[in-house]
Enzyme design. Structure first.
Site: not given
Ligand code: ZN
Length: 388
Positions: A226, A284
């Site tokens: 990320r 996700d």
């Molecule tokens: Zn998460």
């Protein structure tokens, strides 16, 4: 009815050459060249022009929906079966995220059982972002022992403004409970750990390895791609024996802000000398993708998709020059091993009959078989979810 896949170029995920695969009773019964069965006993799928690979495992999906971080109207919808089929995803592990209140374990288990009835293989983690963990039974150990679908805990949030700001001791206790429940039940007993952008990064995980008897096999940190700082930490953590998971659902704004595309993240980890068996991708899927401004105000929100999982692998092959058999591992053999899903993630006799056929020219998903049942044939879904 038996299903005979003829003449496929097998990647198990390692290259296996030209083989036929005989599927029956939800299992791969035989995998060898030139299997001959009278046509009246089996359906035949000609795979002469295709690569056969294991069905994809998505180890982090908000199957009953998630989100809600911008108020009730931003709660995301649950996973439609069609998304899994189109994405070649035959196994999903369901989780709860920030919202462990309007969403709970009963709903998560019900959704997992529904998707199983519709043809997928499903598992779940107990709990959500916050600690103390909200389990179904009185303890995580009992969830692991007595609920077949529970294989671990999570996604427990660390280093994030949305976490419950757990103490190191509280987090360590969850990993310990997962370890004990995993041992007693013969399951992975793994904690799926959500990492945010906070500067503490992987600190708690490193401390667990340094200060306790618990091992890296009990923790599966996700969203490691990320930001560049967490990614560098992830390289060191993986080289020290940890597992690292990258998230394939992303936004253009995340990439502008420094998120590393999964395909590049995989190449860079391999170049840094990380064991290829320690790297995984998850989507996700159905999680919310909130876009925060620098002051932490929500600007926009969209939904993650399980259909992003395999395209990241394809990109690793086509754009980063990674061998197909290496790239495939991150969504097949690796998650199966890490999650102790013993009949998943590989093509071999005795394994579950989860097979994806890829077009070798563009690596598009063309046919999908889950537990021996054809869900997609020649690019067309053969079934859909109950209310799709
Ligand atoms: Zn998460």
């Amino acid at each position: 009815m038996l299903l005979l896949i003829k003449n496929a170029d097998v990647y198990a995920p390692e290259p296996g050459g030209r083989c036929d695969l005989l599927l029956g009773g939800g299992k791969i019964l035989r995998m060898e060249p030139d299997i001959r069965i009278p046509r009246k006993y089996c359906e035949v799928l000609d795979a002469r022009n295709f690569k056969a690979v294991p069905g994809f495992i998505d180890g982090h999906v908000h199957i009953m929906g998630g989100g809600g971080e911008g108020g009730f109207a931003t709660r995301t919808p649950g996973l439609p079966l069609t998304d899994a089929i189109m994405g070649g995803v035959t196994t999903v592990v369901g989780c709860l995220g920030t919202d462990g209140y309007t969403r709970n374990m009963a709903g998560l288990l019900a959704k997992a059982k529904g998707l199983e009835e519709e043809g997928l293989s499903t598992y779940v983690y107990s709990g959500s972002y916050g600690l103390p963990l909200r389990t179904f039974m009185p303890s995580l150990e009992e969830d692991l022992l007595f609920i077949d679908k529970v294989i671990g805990a999570g996604e427990v949030a660390l280093s994030d403004h949305r976490s419950s700001q757990p103490t190191f001791e509280a987090f360590t206790q969850v990993v310990a409970m997962a370890r004990r429940g995993g041992l007693l039940s013969g399951k992975a007993g793994i904690v799926n750990v959500h990492l945010g952008d906070g500067p503490r990064g992987l600190d708690y995980l490193r401390r667990i390895l340094a200060e306790t008897e618990l091992s890296a096999t009990q923790m599966w940190p996700t969203h490691i791609n990320r930001n560049p700082r967490l990614f560098e930490e992830g390289i060191a953590y993986a080289k020290g024996g940890g597992f690292v998971d990258f998230t394939t659902s992303t936004l253009a704004s995340y990439l502008r802000d420094g998120e590393i595309p999964c395909s590049k993240a995989l190449r860079r980890m391999l170049e840094a000398g990380v064991d290829p068996g320690h790297i995984t991708f998850t989507s996700d899927g159905q999680g919310s993708l909130p876009d925060w401004d620098p002051k932490g105000r929500l600007q926009d929100i969209s939904v993650g998709r399980v259909t992003s999982l395999f395209p990241a692998v394809r990109q690793a092959v086509q754009e980063e020059g990674i061998a197909l058999e290496t790239a495939l591992r991150v969504i097949t053999a690796n998650p199966a091993r890490i999650l102790k899903l013993k009949t998943k993630g590989r093509l071999a006799p005795g394994m579950d009959a989860d097979v994806v056929l890829l077009d070798p020219r563009d690596l598009q998903v063309r046919s999908v078989i889950a537990k021996g049942r054809l869900l997609m044939k020649h690019g067309k879904a053969l079934t859909k979810g109950m209310f799709e």
